[in-house]
Design a protein around this motif. Structure first.
Motif, PDB file in Angstrom:
ATOM      1  N   ASP A   8      16.868 -93.355 -39.159  1.00 21.86           N
ATOM      2  CA  ASP A   8      18.259 -92.953 -38.936  1.00 21.86           C
ATOM      3  C   ASP A   8      18.396 -92.351 -37.535  1.00 21.86           C
ATOM      4  O   ASP A   8      18.817 -91.200 -37.374  1.00 21.86           O
ATOM      5  CB  ASP A   8      18.687 -91.958 -40.030  1.00 21.86           C
ATOM      6  CG  ASP A   8      20.174 -91.621 -39.932  1.00 21.86           C
ATOM      7  OD1 ASP A   8      20.900 -92.324 -39.196  1.00 21.86           O
ATOM      8  OD2 ASP A   8      20.595 -90.656 -40.585  1.00 21.86           O
ATOM      9  N   GLY A   9      17.978 -93.112 -36.540  1.00 18.63           N
ATOM     10  CA  GLY A   9      18.141 -92.675 -35.151  1.00 18.63           C
ATOM     11  C   GLY A   9      17.428 -91.370 -34.854  1.00 18.63           C
ATOM     12  O   GLY A   9      17.865 -90.603 -34.011  1.00 18.63           O
ATOM     13  N   TYR A  10      16.336 -91.118 -35.506  1.00 20.17           N
ATOM     14  CA  TYR A  10      15.545 -89.898 -35.309  1.00 20.17           C
ATOM     15  C   TYR A  10      16.370 -88.633 -35.490  1.00 20.17           C
ATOM     16  O   TYR A  10      16.185 -87.639 -34.814  1.00 20.17           O
ATOM     17  CB  TYR A  10      14.867 -89.911 -33.932  1.00 20.17           C
ATOM     18  CG  TYR A  10      13.831 -90.992 -33.817  1.00 20.17           C
ATOM     19  CD1 TYR A  10      12.521 -90.772 -34.246  1.00 20.17           C
ATOM     20  CD2 TYR A  10      14.162 -92.258 -33.335  1.00 20.17           C
ATOM     21  CE1 TYR A  10      11.579 -91.780 -34.174  1.00 20.17           C
ATOM     22  CE2 TYR A  10      13.222 -93.265 -33.269  1.00 20.17           C
ATOM     23  CZ  TYR A  10      11.934 -93.028 -33.685  1.00 20.17           C
ATOM     24  OH  TYR A  10      11.000 -94.006 -33.630  1.00 20.17           O
ATOM     25  N   LYS A  11      17.299 -88.696 -36.401  1.00 17.04           N
ATOM     26  CA  LYS A  11      18.081 -87.511 -36.738  1.00 17.04           C
ATOM     27  C   LYS A  11      17.141 -86.505 -37.399  1.00 17.04           C
ATOM     28  O   LYS A  11      16.302 -86.885 -38.223  1.00 17.04           O
ATOM     29  CB  LYS A  11      19.174 -87.915 -37.712  1.00 17.04           C
ATOM     30  CG  LYS A  11      20.237 -86.876 -37.959  1.00 17.04           C
ATOM     31  CD  LYS A  11      21.241 -87.438 -38.969  1.00 17.04           C
ATOM     32  CE  LYS A  11      22.131 -86.367 -39.529  1.00 17.04           C
ATOM     33  NZ  LYS A  11      23.299 -86.090 -38.728  1.00 17.04           N
ATOM     34  N   GLN A  12      17.274 -85.241 -37.001  1.00 18.95           N
ATOM     35  CA  GLN A  12      16.433 -84.241 -37.653  1.00 18.95           C
ATOM     36  C   GLN A  12      16.986 -83.973 -39.046  1.00 18.95           C
ATOM     37  O   GLN A  12      18.176 -83.712 -39.216  1.00 18.95           O
ATOM     38  CB  GLN A  12      16.397 -82.939 -36.834  1.00 18.95           C
ATOM     39  CG  GLN A  12      15.290 -82.020 -37.330  1.00 18.95           C
ATOM     40  CD  GLN A  12      15.256 -80.676 -36.622  1.00 18.95           C
ATOM     41  OE1 GLN A  12      16.103 -80.369 -35.807  1.00 18.95           O
ATOM     42  NE2 GLN A  12      14.256 -79.875 -36.953  1.00 18.95           N
ATOM     43  N   TYR A  18      11.869 -85.778 -38.199  1.00 16.90           N
ATOM     44  CA  TYR A  18      12.804 -86.653 -37.494  1.00 16.90           C
ATOM     45  C   TYR A  18      12.770 -88.019 -38.156  1.00 16.90           C
ATOM     46  O   TYR A  18      11.728 -88.655 -38.209  1.00 16.90           O
ATOM     47  CB  TYR A  18      12.442 -86.739 -36.015  1.00 16.90           C
ATOM     48  CG  TYR A  18      12.669 -85.426 -35.326  1.00 16.90           C
ATOM     49  CD1 TYR A  18      13.934 -85.058 -34.895  1.00 16.90           C
ATOM     50  CD2 TYR A  18      11.617 -84.518 -35.157  1.00 16.90           C
ATOM     51  CE1 TYR A  18      14.160 -83.833 -34.292  1.00 16.90           C
ATOM     52  CE2 TYR A  18      11.836 -83.284 -34.550  1.00 16.90           C
ATOM     53  CZ  TYR A  18      13.113 -82.952 -34.124  1.00 16.90           C
ATOM     54  OH  TYR A  18      13.338 -81.730 -33.534  1.00 16.90           O
TER      55      TYR A  18
END
Lengths: 365, 653
Positions: free
Chosen positions: A285-289, A281
């Motif tokens: 980047d906004g905890y984008k996976q 994550y």
């Protein structure tokens, strides 16, 4: 509930008699059935929507049938689907409802997908994976319900007799029992509940014969071309000797990004390489996976991540044992249909086909 | 904050002040010329300034008839609002004109009671008997009521009954199918002393226990669709205290208290499967109206405990809100014409303290301020205009400036026929909820307020056909574009983002016929709504599958209707509700929830024996035993019966 289970029992008995009758009449070759061949996509569904489904893809014509259980039975699966397996002409669907105490197992005729029996929720909770463990016999791992602090209880395996469509036994195993692998008369059970051992169950006695320490949260991958069992445990790929029941070697992934973790392991057609999804994550980047799909050879001394096999993140990965093509499930969100991306074994994209919500597993026949 | 934003806010304050000054100036100009009376404002109703917006008032008879229901059950049959229910007695959220649950402001005596954490109200926890007056306001009225009034507002009010005499005691109960109970007891009183000081109040205790013993484990619809029944129990209790002290000169001191406790248990019979949600609300509001000024002070505490099993270690959320509001209204009327001006100006400060496990255990505080100026100007008998301005402030983000302009024009205004055109254009906003800002990992401290632009037109025709029959017909069209719509993005592990832009547009057509002769009454009213609500913005490559498609759980077509017939103290009331299919996926894949039709009916009557009045309520809900699903795809309840009896009597003069 007593009254209800009597109904189910008599229904099950009715189906059994019908089944026996139809068996006794099969002197001529049977006509082909709609679900004799194809790729079955297991769509988990969105947990709180209870809308799991199975999609059938014809790999040649690319004709897709959505929600085949609904189509054949005029009723929906009442939950998400955690796994599906075929055992001697019957299909076993593990149904996970968002309400505790509402999970169940649907048994269908694997060739027609018509319902055969339903194993009620009173017998199991949080079913995870199912395998064929002998003639007319299936094993399904279950987590059971959670403790009040969301910790795992002791897990168990339900032993399903597919002649009576009933659970004949519950075998206690590790907390958070997960994927299993059948090797000869032994079933190897992995887990996610924090334990460090795998359980080995003898399918003729349905008893845990041995537990072996391999590392934390062991994920059972399967048997390679050399007859070795692969497990991902304690942050390492573990090569396990099924004859001596001992760990042979441990290999870490060499990586620059230590926050990444591997999942969705699958063997290549010749079982000489293992592919997996390696993701993390991204806090920046906004905890984008984010992640990619990698592959390594079973005889490689080093598991490197210099070059991904496919530069894409998936929710499921599997290999067609006939063609060696890679089927990868992609989930844009849990509120819209996912896609199945198909690749050649070298990672070259063939095409993509629409499936249903959260395609995570595949069954080829 | 950037200097640009600071400048922008300063600019807006200037504009607000300027607006007020200008209107003051215009009065000053008028004063020498014509006879003007400064008028005492009676009742501080915000609806007064919602010129051009549709406001549907529910009469007290209807409220009394459905006093044992929750707003979740009640609203569905009153208006084309889409309610999203998780099951009988479970979380029920609202979608007003195609918006999401956070886009409806729910006001109790003028104060927003939406949970500060989630920004919405669970309508299954609000009983109809909790208030005396209900208005459903359609469209954006953020300039009048503040944050969240984007799709509409639900206005709940307590009203002092000055005309009542002495002390009146009420005791009532209801028993229904599935072992579901309701009970209430309370008093209402009015006391006038010799100096002309009037004292009025209401005390009410209420409670209910829904055991939901459905005696089936699943329900199958005629199309073969089968839905499981989710075992659940709901226990609800509450306490209401309203007190009013009115001086001879009309100055009014008020105190309103509303305490609620709602406990939902899923799988009550199996300890290891049990899931308990206990929500409590403490609401205190005091006010003083002095001449044309009002000061209000409020405190609300919302508590939610959620736990499984023996409920020994639930996760705890507690949010306090302190509120101070001051308003002054100038009201000027010309005695020789219809010229009538109301200008209300005021401001409020809300201070939040949240202790929420999900926010990481530390207490979080936030302060929000609002200033507003609301102007209603009636020019002639035919023309009324409102021009409202509101600006919210926070040191954490920049809230949109929200002006609105409303017009009502009576084309025909005879005794027999009244035809009125209305129009309204309004900016709206919704400030971020505390969850959106502070939830561990998933929340986003940089989330922006949402902003909307609502435009609508309406026509309303009322006709007195004969001495016994009157009719009405209303058509409203609207177009509401909401930007920075927050989205708990699954692509980013459900972290919240200002991702979407949603356009809702639609038509509402409502009509009624009423027959009234002597003690006989009969009538029919119905509303049809077409609601088209779609995501407009492309934010990732797979949004292609979503753009332009009707949002989930929002039916394109809804129809609600009521037919009633009555004589004297007895009446029979049949309500119907239809909605078209509802999609459950953004891309419309999979099978949508099928359309369904529900009918409820109520027989109510009154028998008076001596001083005791007995009100009898006999209800059949879901008359056709329709099978339809909850949001979780479980079966909603089938046909049910209930009998209610409410005794009331004057106990002291």
């Amino acid at each position: 509930m007593q009254f209800n289970s009597i109904i189910i029992r008599s229904l099950a008995a009715g189906f059994l008699i019908l089944g026996l009758n139809s068996c006794s009449k099969t002197s001529e070759p049977e006509p082909s059935q709609p679900y004799d061949t194809g790729v079955f996509v297991i769509n988990r569904g969105n947990f709180s929507d209870n809308n799991g489904s199975i999609t059938l893809i014809n790999p040649t014509t690319k004709i897709t049938s959505f929600d085949i259980f609904q189509k054949e039975n005029n009723r929906a699966i009442s939950g998400g689907i955690s796994d599906y397996a075929e055992v001697d002409g019957k299909g076993v669907i593990l149904v996970d409802n968002s309400t505790p105490g509402k999970d169940l197992i649907e048994i269908v005729n694997a060739r027609t997908f018509k319902t055969v029996a339903t194993i009620p929720s009173t017998d199991l909770e949080n079913p995870r994976y199912v395998v064929k463990a002998g003639t007319n016999k299936a094993y399904a791992t279950c987590w059971d319900s959670f403790n009040a602090d969301y910790s795992f209880k002791t897990g168990y395996i339900v032993v399903i007799d597919l002649t009576t469509n009933k659970i004949t036994k519950k075998i206690s195993v590790q907390r958070g029992a997960e994927k299993l692998a059948v090797i000869g008369n032994d079933v190897y059970v992995g887990s996610v509940g924090g334990e460090t051992s795998i359980s080995i169950i003898n399918t003729s006695t349905d008893v845990v014969s041995q537990t072996v320490e391999v590392g934390k949260n062991p994920k059972v991958i399967g048997l390679d071309a050399n007859g070795k069992l692969w497990i991902y445990a304690g942050g390492e790929f573990v090569k396990f000797n099924v004859l001596t029941k001992a760990v042979e070697s441990r290999t870490k992934i060499t990586t620059a990004n230590t926050s990444k973790s591997p999942g969705s392991f699958s063997f290549s057609k010749d079982k000489s390489s293992i592919m997996y999804i390696y993701s993390y994550y991204d806090a920046a980047d906004g905890y984008k996976q984010k992640g990619e799909t990698y592959s390594f050879g079973i005889n490689d001394a080093v598991i490197s991540t210099t070059k991904p096999l496919i530069s894409k993140l998936f929710t499921g990965l599997s290999v067609d044992p006939l063609t060696g093509n890679i089927y990868a499930g992609f989930t844009p969100s849990y509120k819209q249909a996912g896609y199945v991306f198909r690749y050649q074994s070298n990672g070259t994209l063939i095409d993509s086909l629409k499936a249903e919500i959260a395609p995570e597993g595949f069954l080829f026949k | 904050m950037s200097s640009g934003a600071a400048y922008f806010i300063r600019y807006k304050i200037t504009l607000l002040c300027l607006g007020v000054l200008l209107s003051m100036y215009s009065y000053a100009q008028e004063i020498p010329n014509k006879q003007i009376d400064e008028v005492k404002v009676v009742g501080f109703s915000t609806e007064h300034f919602m010129v051009g917006l549709k406001v549907q008032k529910i009469d007290s008879t209807t409220l009394a008839r459905f006093q044992f229901q929750t707003l979740a059950d009640f609203l569905q049959f009153q208006s084309p609002i889409a309610l999203k229910s998780y099951g009988s007695g479970q979380l029920t959220s609202i979608s007003f004109r195609g918006t999401s649950a956070t886009h409806t402001a729910v006001l109790w005596n003028g104060v927003n009671i939406n949970s500060p954490m989630a920004g919405e109200t669970d309508f299954s926890t609000v009983p109809v008997l909790g208030f005396d007056q209900l208005s459903i306001q359609y469209g954006s009225a953020a300039s009048c009521v503040g944050s969240g009034a984007v799709g509409g507002s639900i206005l709940l009010s307590s009203v002092p009954q000055w005309k009542q005499k002495g002390v009146n005691l009420t005791v009532g109960g209801q028993y229904g199918s599935f072992d579901n109970y309701n009970g209430q007891t309370g008093i209402r009183f009015v006391k006038i002393n010799k100096k002309g000081l009037q004292f009025s109040g209401k005390t009410l205790f209420y409670g209910s226990q829904y055991n939901n013993h459905f005696n089936e484990t699943q329900r199958t619809a005629s199309d073969g669709r089968t839905y499981a029944i989710q075992p659940s129990e709901t226990a609800q209790k509450g306490f209401i205290q309203d007190l009013y002290l009115k001086e001879k000169n009309g100055n009014l001191l008020s105190l309103n208290i509303w305490l609620t406790d709602n406990k939902l248990t899923i799988q009550p019979d199996v300890l290891s499967f049990r899931e308990i949600t206990q929500s409590q609300a403490y609401r205190f509001l005091s006010g003083y109206q002095f001449r044309n000024s009002t000061v209000k002070m409020g405190f609300t505490r919302d508590i939610i405990d959620y736990g499984t099993g023996d409920f020994s270690s639930p996760s705890h959320s507690e949010t306090d809100r302190y509120l101070v509001r001051a308003e002054h209204e100038f009201s000027i009327k010309k005695s020789d014409s219809f010229w009538n001006t109301s200008l209300r100006m005021g401001g409020e400060i809300a201070y939040y303290v949240a202790r929420v496990d999900g926010y990481g255990g530390v207490a979080i505080t936030e302060s929000r301020q609002d200033i507003f100026a609301l102007l209603r100007q009636q020019f002639t008998q035919k023309l009324t205009v409102s021009f409202n301005l509101r600006q919210a402030f926070s040191n954490q983000y920049t809230a949109p400036f929200t002006p609105s302009l409303g017009v009502e024009y009576s084309v025909i205004s005879t005794v027999k026929n009244q035809i009125k055109f209305s129009g309204n254009i309004a900016k709206s906003y919704r400030l971020p909820t505390l969850n959106e800002r502070y939830w561990k990992v998933l929340g986003n401290p940089n989330i922006r307020p949402e902003s909307g632009l609502n435009k609508e037109l309406g026509i309303n025709w009322k006709q007195i056909v004969s001495s016994t029959i009157n009719t009405s017909l209303g058509i409203n069209v609207y177009h509401n574009l909401i930007d920075d719509w927050t989205y708990w993005n699954p692509d980013k592990g459900y972290r919240v983002e200002n991702l979407q832009q949603v356009l809702t547009k639609g038509v509402e057509v409502s009509g009624s016929v009423k027959y009234l002769k002597d003690k006989k009454i009969a009538g029919l009213s119905a509303t049809y709504a077409y609601t088209n609500s779609t995501q407009q913005k492309m934010y990732d490559v797979y949004a292609v599958d979503i753009i332009g498609k009707q949002l989930i759980y929002i039916p394109l077509h809804t129809l609600t209707g009521t037919a009633y017939i009555g004589k004297g103290d007895w009446s029979l009331n049949v309500q119907g509700f239809y909605n078209s299919e509802r999609f459950i996926t953004f891309d419309h894949s999979g099978r949508p929830f099928p359309p369904y039709f529900l009918i409820n009916s109520t027989l109510s009557g009154r028998i008076s024996i001596g001083k005791i009045q007995s009100n009898l309520l006999f209800q059949v809900n879901n008359l056709t035993d329709t099978v339809y699903p909850s949001v979780r795809k479980n079966a909603m309840p089938g046909r049910s019966f209930s009998v209610g009896l409410v005794f009331s009597s004057e106990i002291f003069q």
